[in-house]
Design an enzyme around this catalytic site. Structure first.
Site, PDB file in Angstrom:
ATOM      1  N   SER A 162     -15.220  32.679  -7.071  1.00 15.16           N
ATOM      2  CA  SER A 162     -15.552  31.885  -5.880  1.00 15.16           C
ATOM      3  C   SER A 162     -16.884  32.331  -5.280  1.00 15.16           C
ATOM      4  O   SER A 162     -17.222  33.515  -5.324  1.00 15.16           O
ATOM      5  CB  SER A 162     -14.449  32.066  -4.832  1.00 15.16           C
ATOM      6  OG  SER A 162     -14.879  31.607  -3.572  1.00 15.16           O
ATOM      7  N   TYR A 213     -20.535  26.576  -3.836  1.00 15.62           N
ATOM      8  CA  TYR A 213     -20.654  25.677  -2.685  1.00 15.62           C
ATOM      9  C   TYR A 213     -22.137  25.380  -2.521  1.00 15.62           C
ATOM     10  O   TYR A 213     -22.966  26.296  -2.609  1.00 15.62           O
ATOM     11  CB  TYR A 213     -20.119  26.348  -1.416  1.00 15.62           C
ATOM     12  CG  TYR A 213     -18.613  26.345  -1.300  1.00 15.62           C
ATOM     13  CD1 TYR A 213     -17.904  25.148  -1.224  1.00 15.62           C
ATOM     14  CD2 TYR A 213     -17.888  27.536  -1.236  1.00 15.62           C
ATOM     15  CE1 TYR A 213     -16.508  25.147  -1.105  1.00 15.62           C
ATOM     16  CE2 TYR A 213     -16.502  27.539  -1.118  1.00 15.62           C
ATOM     17  CZ  TYR A 213     -15.827  26.338  -1.050  1.00 15.62           C
ATOM     18  OH  TYR A 213     -14.455  26.323  -0.938  1.00 15.62           O
ATOM     19  N   THR A 258     -17.686  22.639  -5.924  1.00 19.38           N
ATOM     20  CA  THR A 258     -16.545  22.161  -5.137  1.00 19.38           C
ATOM     21  C   THR A 258     -17.014  21.015  -4.242  1.00 19.38           C
ATOM     22  O   THR A 258     -17.911  21.181  -3.413  1.00 19.38           O
ATOM     23  CB  THR A 258     -15.951  23.324  -4.316  1.00 19.38           C
ATOM     24  OG1 THR A 258     -15.526  24.316  -5.254  1.00 19.38           O
ATOM     25  CG2 THR A 258     -14.771  22.869  -3.480  1.00 19.38           C
ATOM     26  N   LYS A 296     -15.367  19.928  -8.916  1.00 18.34           N
ATOM     27  CA  LYS A 296     -13.979  20.296  -8.569  1.00 18.34           C
ATOM     28  C   LYS A 296     -13.566  19.603  -7.279  1.00 18.34           C
ATOM     29  O   LYS A 296     -14.239  19.728  -6.257  1.00 18.34           O
ATOM     30  CB  LYS A 296     -13.873  21.812  -8.389  1.00 18.34           C
ATOM     31  CG  LYS A 296     -12.511  22.299  -7.909  1.00 18.34           C
ATOM     32  CD  LYS A 296     -12.419  23.810  -7.977  1.00 18.34           C
ATOM     33  CE  LYS A 296     -11.084  24.335  -7.484  1.00 18.34           C
ATOM     34  NZ  LYS A 296     -10.968  24.343  -6.027  1.00 18.34           N
ATOM     35  N   HIS A 308      -7.541  21.135  -3.643  1.00 17.92           N
ATOM     36  CA  HIS A 308      -7.894  22.430  -3.045  1.00 17.92           C
ATOM     37  C   HIS A 308      -6.626  23.177  -2.584  1.00 17.92           C
ATOM     38  O   HIS A 308      -6.608  23.805  -1.523  1.00 17.92           O
ATOM     39  CB  HIS A 308      -8.845  22.208  -1.860  1.00 17.92           C
ATOM     40  CG  HIS A 308      -9.812  23.330  -1.612  1.00 17.92           C
ATOM     41  ND1 HIS A 308     -11.167  23.186  -1.771  1.00 17.92           N
ATOM     42  CD2 HIS A 308      -9.633  24.611  -1.196  1.00 17.92           C
ATOM     43  CE1 HIS A 308     -11.778  24.318  -1.453  1.00 17.92           C
ATOM     44  NE2 HIS A 308     -10.873  25.195  -1.109  1.00 17.92           N
ATOM     45  N   ARG A 362      -5.269  22.469   0.988  1.00 10.42           N
ATOM     46  CA  ARG A 362      -5.895  23.133   2.136  1.00 10.42           C
ATOM     47  C   ARG A 362      -6.934  22.274   2.846  1.00 10.42           C
ATOM     48  O   ARG A 362      -7.522  22.702   3.829  1.00 10.42           O
ATOM     49  CB  ARG A 362      -6.581  24.432   1.660  1.00 10.42           C
ATOM     50  CG  ARG A 362      -5.596  25.461   1.190  1.00 10.42           C
ATOM     51  CD  ARG A 362      -6.242  26.496   0.284  1.00 10.42           C
ATOM     52  NE  ARG A 362      -6.967  27.548   0.970  1.00 10.42           N
ATOM     53  CZ  ARG A 362      -6.419  28.621   1.509  1.00 10.42           C
ATOM     54  NH1 ARG A 362      -5.109  28.771   1.462  1.00 10.42           N
ATOM     55  NH2 ARG A 362      -7.151  29.559   2.081  1.00 10.42           N
ATOM     56  N   ILE A 379       0.917  24.686  -9.757  1.00  5.34           N
ATOM     57  CA  ILE A 379       1.466  25.024 -11.079  1.00  5.34           C
ATOM     58  C   ILE A 379       2.177  26.368 -11.003  1.00  5.34           C
ATOM     59  O   ILE A 379       1.577  27.384 -10.689  1.00  5.34           O
ATOM     60  CB  ILE A 379       0.337  25.025 -12.131  1.00  5.34           C
ATOM     61  CG1 ILE A 379      -0.123  23.585 -12.341  1.00  5.34           C
ATOM     62  CG2 ILE A 379       0.797  25.662 -13.443  1.00  5.34           C
ATOM     63  CD1 ILE A 379      -1.390  23.429 -13.111  1.00  5.34           C
TER      64      ILE A 379
END
Ligand code: FMN
Length: 360
Positions: free
Chosen positions: A106, A128, A154, A231, A255, A258, A289
């Site tokens: 991330s 990002y 993202t 994503k 996400h 969220r 998952i």
């Protein structure tokens, strides 16, 4: 005591981290309806197995963006692994290396791009896009230099979703943790400011591009040779636009529930998107998952691979590197078992013929 399934592991992890950190990891947006649906939607899908077709060693291997993987399972980008264990993202990267699994780091990691690469795992970087294109490019160059093999952009977080647990808890990063990749762009005072969740929201509002558009994506594709994956795609029309651009693949994702509450689950969004993509680019999927059969259902309905978010962090919280390894091994083993039980010798054979379609 060791756990038998990821629900048990979640309960163990809950007692291994600060209550506010656990809430940050567990939470979804608003009423957390999408968060719950992410797990529930898999339970509604029934499998229709073939008999006398099983294989002792089903072939679980795939190739994604030209990269060979033993299983269609990757580690999702999740922020702040330092909340779960002192080894933070470096620990997760070691677990990825030990299990020959690809990890997506991330932007909001507690370990820098360079430090996380030291474990030698196959790494992708989640990016990002910032208002400041220089910061954006600096991250891209670092990922390129340190051998990351793809960029995952993202696109479902133009602003931060409303996470009421974090607001109630006034969640903030403990003082020993920082947003490592961005530390040099924030002076100490700013970092302090950005330690609370509400400040995380301010951070999103101030630093990230809140008007991210296809133009920004096209700009980015002109700046790097790394494959770019988007994503957060849920709408078939967006999948169509992705096909028309220089995008290497998509992640169907909400996400982890969220961002926009009540948005569709990835597994429910998958069939319509798969019908448009028609294998012209890879489809990755995440959210909820928890079982090998969930992975099998995603592949059967048209995904090429899946990402695992929270369970990896629960494993890290429980036993550090070994804990994350156990989570990955658990899902790999269950996926293999479900291939054997559904009567499928290799991944290519998995299709919606194994899924019960209610004609009513
Ligand atoms: C604690 C936490 C932090 C996350 N941070 C990021 C992030 O920094 N970037 C991103 O693209 N997605 C982030 N996500 C979303 C995950 O990549 C992934 O989409 C989601 O966790 C999948 O659902 P699952 O947790 O049910 O497996 C985060 C999710 C969680 C739970």
């Amino acid at each position: 005591m060791s756990w038998l399934n990821l629900y048990e592991l979640e309960a163990i992890a809950k007692h291994k981290v600060e209550a506010t950190a656990f809430d940050y990891i567990a939470s979804g947006a608003n009423d957390e309806i999408t968060l719950r649906n992410n797990v529930e939607s898999y339970k509604k899908i029934q499998l229709v197995p073939r008999r006398l077709a099983s294989n002792k060693q089903p072939n679980t291997a795939i190739e994604l963006l030209g990269q060979k993987m033993d299983y269609p399972i990757l580690i999702a980008p999740t922020a702040f692994h330092g909340l779960s264990h002192k080894d933070a993202e470096l620990g997760t990267a070691h677990a990825a290396k030990k299990t020959n699994t690809t990890m997506i780091l991330s932007t909001l990691s507690n370990t820098t791009i360079e430090d996380a690469s030291v474990a030698g795992a196959n790494m992708w970087f989640q990016l990002y896009i910032f208002n400041n294109r220089e910061i954006t490019l600096e991250l891209v160059r670092k990922a390129e230099e340190h051998g990351y093999k793809a960029l995952v952009i993202t696109v479902d977080a133009p602003i931060l979703g409303k996470r009421e647990r974090d607001i109630r808890n006034q969640f903030h990063l403990p003082s020993h943790l920082s947003i490592a990749n961005l530390a040099m762009h924030m002076d100490a005072a700013q970092l302090d400011e950005h330690k609370s969740a509400s400040s995380l929201e301010i951070f999103f509002q101030e630093q990230l591009n809140n008007e991210l558009s296809w133009d920004d994506i096209h700009w980015l594709t002109s700046q790097t040779n790394l494959p770019i994956i988007l994503k957060g795609i849920l709408h078939p029309e967006d999948a169509k636009l992705a096909l028309q651009s220089k995008i290497a693949g998509i992640v169907i994702s909400n996400h982890g529930g969220r961002q926009l509450d009540t948005e569709i689950t990835s597994i429910d969004a998958l069939p319509a998107i798969a019908a448009i993509v028609k294998e012209k680019m890879p489809i990755i999927l995440d959210g909820g998952i928890r079982r090998g059969t969930d992975i099998l259902k995603a592949i059967a309905l048209g995904a090429n691979a899946v990402l695992i978010g929270r369970p990896i962090v629960w494993g890290l919280a429980d036993e550090g590197i070994d804990g994350s390894i156990k989570v990955i091994n658990f899902l790999q083993e269950e996926f293999k078992q479900s291939m054997q039980l559904v009567g499928c010798k290799n991944i290519k054979e998995l299709s919606n013929e194994f899924i019960y379609q209610d004609s009513n």
